[in-house]
Motif scaffolding. Sequence first.
Motif, short mmCIF file in Angstrom:
data_model
loop_
_atom_site.label_atom_id
_atom_site.label_comp_id
_atom_site.label_asym_id
_atom_site.label_seq_id
_atom_site.Cartn_x
_atom_site.Cartn_y
_atom_site.Cartn_z
N ALA A 112 -5.68 11.88 1.97
CA ALA A 112 -4.70 12.93 1.74
C ALA A 112 -3.84 13.16 2.98
CB ALA A 112 -5.40 14.23 1.35
N THR A 113 -3.98 12.25 3.95
CA THR A 113 -3.29 12.45 5.23
C THR A 113 -2.20 11.41 5.42
OG1 THR A 113 -5.33 13.30 6.21
CG2 THR A 113 -3.60 12.61 7.72
N ILE A 114 -1.05 11.85 5.88
CA ILE A 114 0.02 10.93 6.24
C ILE A 114 -0.08 10.70 7.74
CG2 ILE A 114 2.51 10.58 6.35
CD1 ILE A 114 2.76 12.45 3.94
N GLU A 115 -0.19 9.44 8.12
CA GLU A 115 -0.34 9.14 9.52
C GLU A 115 0.55 7.97 9.93
OE1 GLU A 115 -4.39 8.01 10.37
OE2 GLU A 115 -4.31 6.22 9.13
N ARG A 116 0.94 8.00 11.18
CA ARG A 116 1.71 6.91 11.75
C ARG A 116 0.80 6.21 12.76
NH1 ARG A 116 7.70 6.95 14.69
NH2 ARG A 116 7.62 4.78 15.41
N ARG A 117 0.64 4.92 12.57
CA ARG A 117 -0.26 4.17 13.44
C ARG A 117 0.06 2.69 13.35
NH1 ARG A 117 -5.76 2.79 10.31
NH2 ARG A 117 -5.25 0.84 11.39
N ASP A 118 -0.62 1.92 14.19
CA ASP A 118 -0.51 0.47 14.15
C ASP A 118 -1.44 -0.10 13.08
OD1 ASP A 118 0.01 -0.50 17.65
OD2 ASP A 118 1.40 -0.03 16.03
N TYR A 119 -0.93 -1.09 12.38
CA TYR A 119 -1.75 -1.80 11.41
C TYR A 119 -1.74 -3.28 11.77
CZ TYR A 119 -1.41 2.42 8.57
OH TYR A 119 -1.48 3.72 8.12
N TRP A 120 -2.85 -3.96 11.48
CA TRP A 120 -3.00 -5.37 11.80
C TRP A 120 -3.40 -6.16 10.55
CZ3 TRP A 120 -1.88 -7.40 16.55
CH2 TRP A 120 -1.74 -6.52 17.60
N GLY A 121 -2.90 -7.38 10.47
CA GLY A 121 -3.34 -8.30 9.45
C GLY A 121 -4.63 -8.98 9.87
N GLN A 122 -5.13 -9.83 8.98
CA GLN A 122 -6.42 -10.48 9.23
C GLN A 122 -6.26 -11.74 10.08
OE1 GLN A 122 -4.65 -10.86 6.52
NE2 GLN A 122 -4.65 -13.08 6.12
N GLY A 123 -5.04 -12.20 10.25
CA GLY A 123 -4.77 -13.36 11.08
C GLY A 123 -4.66 -14.64 10.28
N THR A 124 -3.84 -15.56 10.79
CA THR A 124 -3.70 -16.87 10.18
C THR A 124 -3.74 -17.93 11.29
OG1 THR A 124 -2.35 -18.24 8.68
CG2 THR A 124 -1.14 -16.81 10.19
N GLN A 125 -4.49 -18.98 11.05
CA GLN A 125 -4.69 -20.00 12.08
C GLN A 125 -3.51 -20.96 12.14
OE1 GLN A 125 -7.48 -20.55 14.28
NE2 GLN A 125 -6.05 -22.03 15.18
N VAL A 126 -3.02 -21.18 13.34
CA VAL A 126 -2.00 -22.21 13.60
C VAL A 126 -2.61 -23.21 14.58
CG1 VAL A 126 0.23 -22.71 14.64
CG2 VAL A 126 -0.05 -20.69 13.16
N THR A 127 -2.64 -24.46 14.16
CA THR A 127 -3.18 -25.52 15.01
C THR A 127 -2.12 -26.59 15.20
OG1 THR A 127 -5.43 -25.12 14.19
CG2 THR A 127 -5.02 -27.21 15.31
N VAL A 128 -1.80 -26.87 16.46
CA VAL A 128 -0.81 -27.88 16.78
C VAL A 128 -1.54 -29.05 17.44
CG1 VAL A 128 1.36 -28.39 17.93
CG2 VAL A 128 0.88 -26.06 17.13
N SER A 129 -1.60 -30.15 16.73
CA SER A 129 -2.38 -31.28 17.22
C SER A 129 -1.92 -32.56 16.53
CB SER A 129 -3.87 -31.06 16.94
OG SER A 129 -4.63 -32.20 17.31
N SER A 130 -2.01 -33.65 17.27
CA SER A 130 -1.70 -34.95 16.68
C SER A 130 -2.97 -35.61 16.15
CB SER A 130 -1.02 -35.84 17.72
OG SER A 130 -1.81 -35.95 18.89
N GLY A 164 0.83 -1.20 0.00
CA GLY A 164 0.00 0.00 0.00
C GLY A 164 0.86 1.24 0.00
N SER A 165 0.26 2.31 0.47
CA SER A 165 0.93 3.62 0.46
C SER A 165 1.78 3.75 1.72
CB SER A 165 -0.11 4.73 0.37
OG SER A 165 -0.89 4.58 -0.80
N ILE A 166 2.98 3.20 1.68
CA ILE A 166 3.86 3.14 2.85
C ILE A 166 5.03 4.08 2.67
CG2 ILE A 166 5.32 1.66 4.26
CD1 ILE A 166 3.65 -0.72 3.16
N PHE A 167 5.27 4.88 3.70
CA PHE A 167 6.45 5.75 3.68
C PHE A 167 7.58 5.15 4.50
CE2 PHE A 167 4.92 9.38 1.37
CZ PHE A 167 3.56 9.30 1.50
N SER A 168 7.24 4.64 5.68
CA SER A 168 8.24 4.01 6.54
C SER A 168 7.58 2.94 7.38
CB SER A 168 8.89 5.04 7.48
OG SER A 168 9.65 5.98 6.78
N ILE A 169 8.32 1.87 7.62
CA ILE A 169 7.87 0.82 8.53
C ILE A 169 8.82 0.77 9.69
CG2 ILE A 169 7.47 -1.65 8.81
CD1 ILE A 169 6.52 -1.78 5.98
N TYR A 170 8.32 0.81 10.88
CA TYR A 170 9.13 0.79 12.09
C TYR A 170 9.11 -0.61 12.66
CZ TYR A 170 8.55 5.72 11.09
OH TYR A 170 8.52 6.93 10.45
N THR A 171 8.63 -0.77 13.87
CA THR A 171 8.59 -2.09 14.47
C THR A 171 7.56 -2.99 13.78
OG1 THR A 171 9.29 -1.24 16.61
CG2 THR A 171 8.18 -3.37 16.61
#
Length: 123
Positions: A105-123, A26-33
């Motif tokens: 039209a605004t440049i903002e610094r904020r937290d962004y989140w993904g939609q998530g991915t399922q991890v299942t650990v099972s025998s 997307g429209s990214i200027f900088s990525i920090y942590t």
Amino acid sequence: QVQLVESGGGLVQPGGSLRLSCAASGSIFSIYTMGWYRQAPGKQRELVATISSGSSTNYADPVKGRCQISRDNAKNTVYLQMNSLKPEDTAVYYCNTDALGLKGATIERRDYWGQGTQVTVSS
């Protein structure tokens, strides 16, 4: 806008390994942590690991020694290598980034989140 897309989740047996990936676009200027969080059913979302723009890392105690976080700044991508997986690692894993992006039209610094991915650990 900034979008995060995770991949790499799935079903794995105890003791197995998975590698999660998360690409920012997307429209990214900088990525920090960048980081990974997880949420198990009935529990609050919790930190798994973070990596700074300078590649300093931080891990939650439950995953120390079993997980490794890394990033490719050229690809705006963060990875989580998970080894020796346990059933208690079962959760939805979310990618997070602190980024400077364009929203309308605004440049903002904020937290962004993904939609998530399922991890299942099972025998």
